[in-house]
Scaffold this active site. Structure first.
Site, mmCIF file in Angstrom:
data_model
loop_
_atom_site.group_PDB
_atom_site.id
_atom_site.type_symbol
_atom_site.label_atom_id
_atom_site.label_comp_id
_atom_site.label_asym_id
_atom_site.label_seq_id
_atom_site.Cartn_x
_atom_site.Cartn_y
_atom_site.Cartn_z
ATOM 1 N N CYS A 107 7.393 -21.578 1.727
ATOM 2 C CA CYS A 107 6.612 -21.079 0.588
ATOM 3 C C CYS A 107 6.842 -19.579 0.414
ATOM 4 O O CYS A 107 7.127 -19.093 -0.682
ATOM 5 C CB CYS A 107 5.131 -21.399 0.825
ATOM 6 S SG CYS A 107 4.081 -21.001 -0.570
ATOM 7 N N CYS A 108 6.764 -18.834 1.516
ATOM 8 C CA CYS A 108 6.997 -17.374 1.443
ATOM 9 C C CYS A 108 8.434 -17.083 1.026
ATOM 10 O O CYS A 108 8.692 -16.123 0.300
ATOM 11 C CB CYS A 108 6.746 -16.723 2.798
ATOM 12 S SG CYS A 108 5.021 -16.414 3.160
ATOM 13 N N CYS B 89 -1.632 -13.399 -0.059
ATOM 14 C CA CYS B 89 -2.083 -14.428 -0.991
ATOM 15 C C CYS B 89 -3.470 -14.914 -0.560
ATOM 16 O O CYS B 89 -3.762 -14.986 0.638
ATOM 17 C CB CYS B 89 -1.107 -15.602 -0.979
ATOM 18 S SG CYS B 89 0.525 -15.189 -1.619
ATOM 19 N N CYS C 168 -3.820 -17.706 2.089
ATOM 20 C CA CYS C 168 -3.344 -17.485 3.464
ATOM 21 C C CYS C 168 -3.927 -16.237 4.112
ATOM 22 O O CYS C 168 -3.413 -15.780 5.130
ATOM 23 C CB CYS C 168 -1.817 -17.357 3.466
ATOM 24 S SG CYS C 168 -0.994 -18.779 2.751
ATOM 25 N N CYS D 88 5.917 -12.448 6.180
ATOM 26 C CA CYS D 88 6.291 -13.354 5.086
ATOM 27 C C CYS D 88 7.798 -13.546 5.042
ATOM 28 O O CYS D 88 8.289 -14.510 4.473
ATOM 29 C CB CYS D 88 5.800 -12.809 3.742
ATOM 30 S SG CYS D 88 6.581 -11.271 3.285
HETATM 31 S S1 SF4 Z 1 1.397 -15.997 1.773
HETATM 32 FE FE1 SF4 Z 1 0.921 -18.221 1.676
HETATM 33 S S2 SF4 Z 1 0.777 -18.774 -0.525
HETATM 34 FE FE2 SF4 Z 1 1.739 -16.724 -0.345
HETATM 35 S S3 SF4 Z 1 3.881 -17.137 -0.430
HETATM 36 FE FE3 SF4 Z 1 3.363 -17.080 1.764
HETATM 37 S S4 SF4 Z 1 2.775 -19.174 2.359
HETATM 38 FE FE4 SF4 Z 1 2.903 -19.092 0.100
#
Ligand code: SF4
Length: 238
Positions: free
Chosen positions: A114-115, A198, A201, A225
């Site tokens: 996701c990151c 985010c 998280c 991240c």
């Molecule tokens: S902090 Fe969480 S929601 Fe944001 S990009 Fe990374 S995993 Fe995805």
């Protein structure tokens, strides 16, 4: 002698330089790098306290220095409002975002992926589109377990210099700088957050580690991240 070329022990600098000396050193680092890289020196502004301190420092060195912000669909409303205010004040800050379709719960099932999609990809794009040869970050070596082996100036990706001008500052010194120069910060700090990310998280934490509230309950807890650990120059497709 150029401050960039000097070989000095970071841990000694963290403990022996006073606040004023650290501020002067950071400005000298930025000034020297800007002289070398000119407009291809660009600041990555995450809108966190360290980034807004770095942004204020670079503006004191030269108001023309450009920057970019990476945002995601999961940023808290306060951060989005703060970002919108900031880009109105500084139109030389470009905003990058990845709107690609991803599984709704990817941040839970695979936070690294996701990151990588939502944060690392837009940084790669910013670096390419803005012609960046030297990017400036708000990294600090006292910020957490994952941030101890960085240098003030380094080349982790071939052909891309990374400047970490406040690497040797302590958390207290960042707040000291922001208070002294009246730099506006994200209102989420007033709610108790110490590290911002985010909303999905990030939690308010009271642990010793500044980044304890990040990715709580996952293997990534207190971690990164990926923008400081993954390659940022365009990866060649196989
Ligand atoms: S902090 Fe969480 S929601 Fe944001 S990009 Fe990374 S995993 Fe995805």
């Amino acid at each position: 002698m150029s401050i960039i070329k000097k070989k000095e022990d970071l841990k000694t600098l963290v403990e022996t330089l006073n606040f004023k000396e650290k501020v002067e050193r950071s400005k000298r680092l930025i000034k020297e790098a800007y002289k070398t890289y000119g407009d291809s020196l660009v600041v990555a502004n995450s809108l966190g306290k360290d980034s807004v301190a770095v942004w204020d420092l670079v503006k004191r060195v030269d108001p023309n220095i450009r920057g970019f912000i990476v945002t995601t669909r999961y940023k808290p409303l306060e951060t989005v409002a703060f970002m919108n205010e900031t880009v109105v004040q500084y139109p030389e800050l470009r905003v990058y975002k990845n709107d690609a379709e991803i599984a709704e719960d990817l941040y839970k099932t695979d936070p690294d992926k996701c990151c990588d999609i939502l944060k690392v990809e837009p940084v790669r794009r910013a670096i390419k589109e803005m012609g960046v040869k030297c990017w400036v970050t708000g990294l600090r070596c006292t910020e957490g377990r994952t941030r101890t082996d960085f240098k003030e100036i380094e080349e982790r990706d071939k052909g891309l210099i990374k400047l970490n001008p406040i690497l040797i500052w302590k958390e207290r010194e960042v707040w000291q700088y922001l208070a002294l120069y009246g730099v506006k910060v994200n209102p989420l700090y007033g709610k108790g957050y110490r590290s911002l990310g985010c909303s999905t998280c990030t939690k308010i934490s009271t642990g010793d580690n500044e980044r304890d509230g990040r990715w709580v309950g996952t293997s990534k807890c207190g971690g990164e991240c990926g923008i400081h650990t993954r390659p940022l120059k365009e990866e060649k497709k196989a």
